[in-house]
Design an enzyme around this catalytic site. Structure first.
Site, PDB file in Angstrom:
ATOM      1  N   GLU A 148      -0.987  -8.319   5.188  1.00 51.22           N
ATOM      2  CA  GLU A 148      -0.589  -8.529   6.555  1.00 51.22           C
ATOM      3  C   GLU A 148      -1.718  -8.543   7.627  1.00 51.22           C
ATOM      4  O   GLU A 148      -1.538  -8.738   8.702  1.00 51.22           O
ATOM      5  CB  GLU A 148       0.890  -7.665   7.009  1.00 51.22           C
ATOM      6  CG  GLU A 148       0.089  -6.050   7.186  1.00 51.22           C
ATOM      7  CD  GLU A 148      -0.117  -5.184   5.968  1.00 51.22           C
ATOM      8  OE1 GLU A 148      -0.065  -6.164   4.767  1.00 51.22           O
ATOM      9  OE2 GLU A 148      -0.250  -4.160   5.861  1.00 51.22           O
ATOM     10  N   CYS A 206       0.845  -1.134   0.098  1.00 50.86           N
ATOM     11  CA  CYS A 206      -0.230  -0.050   0.029  1.00 50.86           C
ATOM     12  C   CYS A 206       0.833   1.486   0.060  1.00 50.86           C
ATOM     13  O   CYS A 206       1.524   1.670  -1.047  1.00 50.86           O
ATOM     14  CB  CYS A 206      -1.062  -0.001   1.264  1.00 50.86           C
ATOM     15  SG  CYS A 206      -2.479   1.031   0.776  1.00 50.86           S
ATOM     16  N   HIS A 216      -3.278  -5.164   1.575  1.00 46.03           N
ATOM     17  CA  HIS A 216      -2.530  -5.314   2.745  1.00 46.03           C
ATOM     18  C   HIS A 216      -2.590  -6.954   3.116  1.00 46.03           C
ATOM     19  O   HIS A 216      -3.767  -7.294   3.969  1.00 46.03           O
ATOM     20  CB  HIS A 216      -3.454  -4.571   3.816  1.00 46.03           C
ATOM     21  CG  HIS A 216      -3.086  -3.315   3.769  1.00 46.03           C
ATOM     22  ND1 HIS A 216      -2.291  -2.609   4.601  1.00 46.03           N
ATOM     23  CD2 HIS A 216      -3.701  -2.408   3.263  1.00 46.03           C
ATOM     24  CE1 HIS A 216      -2.052  -1.436   4.272  1.00 46.03           C
ATOM     25  NE2 HIS A 216      -3.110  -1.226   3.506  1.00 46.03           N
TER      26      HIS A 216
END
Ligand code: GLN
Length: 191
Positions: free
Chosen positions: A173, A82, A171
Site C-alpha cells: 500500500e 506487516c 507494504h
C-alpha cells in the site's frame, strides 16, 4: 470488482495508505473503528501495518476481536500487511497469538536494527516482480497446513496465502503498485 466493499481496520497504523490504494482501484471501502462499523456489509477485510501489540490491545478494548475473528473463520476474505500479518498468524514467536486464523508462524521485528526498513523487488507468485517496502518487518518462519508460499526475499518467506486469507510482511500500500490489492480482490474476493 466494482461490486466489492472492503472494510479496513482503522484503529491504528497505516490504514490511510490502503484507503488510497482502494480509491485508486475504484473499490468501495470504509473504516472499521468501532463495533457498529462491523454491521456494514463487507465482502473483504484489510488489516493494515502498524504496531501489532497496540492493534491487538485495541481490538480487545473496542470489543472487535471476537467478531472479527469469527467473521474470518466464517470465510470473510482477509488481507494482512506487516502488523496485519502478525495479527493473522497462528503462532507468533515469543508472544501469544492474536486472531490466529492463518496457519503460519511469524517472527516480529525479524530483520534486526540494521535492516529494520529496506526496499527490494521480488517475485510474487501469480503477479510477477513487485516492489516490496519493508518497515520494521516480520517474516514468516513457517507455513503450515494448507498454506502456500507466495513470495520470498533474501531467502525468507514474506508472503503467504491460505485459501481466502492473504498475508505479507511488506507494504504494497505504500509502493504505489496496485497489483497486490488487485490480486487479492480478483483471486480471493471476486467470485
Ligand atoms: N514491527 C511492527 C509489529 O511488530 C510491524 C511493523 C509494521 O507494521 N510496519 O507489529
Amino acid at each position: 470488482m466494482d461490486k466489492i466493499t472492503v472494510g479496513i481496520l482503522a484503529v491504528q497504523g497505516a490504514f490511510a495508505e490502503h484507503e488510497c490504494t482502494l480509491h485508486a482501484l475504484g473499490v468501495r471501502h470504509f473504516q472499521i473503528r468501532q463495533k457498529r462499523d462491523l454491521k456494514r456489509p463487507m465482502d473483504a477485510l484489510i488489516l493494515p501495518g502498524g504496531e501489532s501489540t497496540v492493534m491487538g490491545k485495541l481490538l480487545y478494548e473496542l470489543d472487535l476481536f471476537e467478531e472479527i475473528r469469527r467473521r474470518i473463520l466464517d470465510g470473510l476474505p482477509v488481507m494482512g500487511t506487516c502488523a496485519g500479518l502478525i495479527l493473522l498468524a497462528r503462532e507468533v514467536e515469543g508472544h501469544s497469538a492474536y486472531l490466529g486464523t492463518m496457519d503460519i508462524r511469524v517472527k516480529r521485528n525479524a530483520y534486526g536494527r540494521q535492516l529494520g526498513s529496506f526496499y527490494t523487488e521480488q517475485d510474487f507468485k501469480g503477479v510477477g516482480p513487485v516492489p516490496m517496502p519493508f518497515i520494521r518487518a516480520p517474516y514468516i518462519t513457517k507455513v503450515m497446513g494448507q498454506g502456500e508460499i507466495l513470495a520470498k526475499a533474501d531467502g525468507k518467506i514474506v508472503a503467504a496465502r491460505q485459501g481466502y486469507q492473504l498475508a505479507m510482511a511488506f507494504h504494497p500500500e505504500v509502493s504505489g503498485d496496485l497489483r497486490i490489492h488487485q490480486y487479492f480482490l480478483e483471486k480471493l474476493v471476486d467470485k
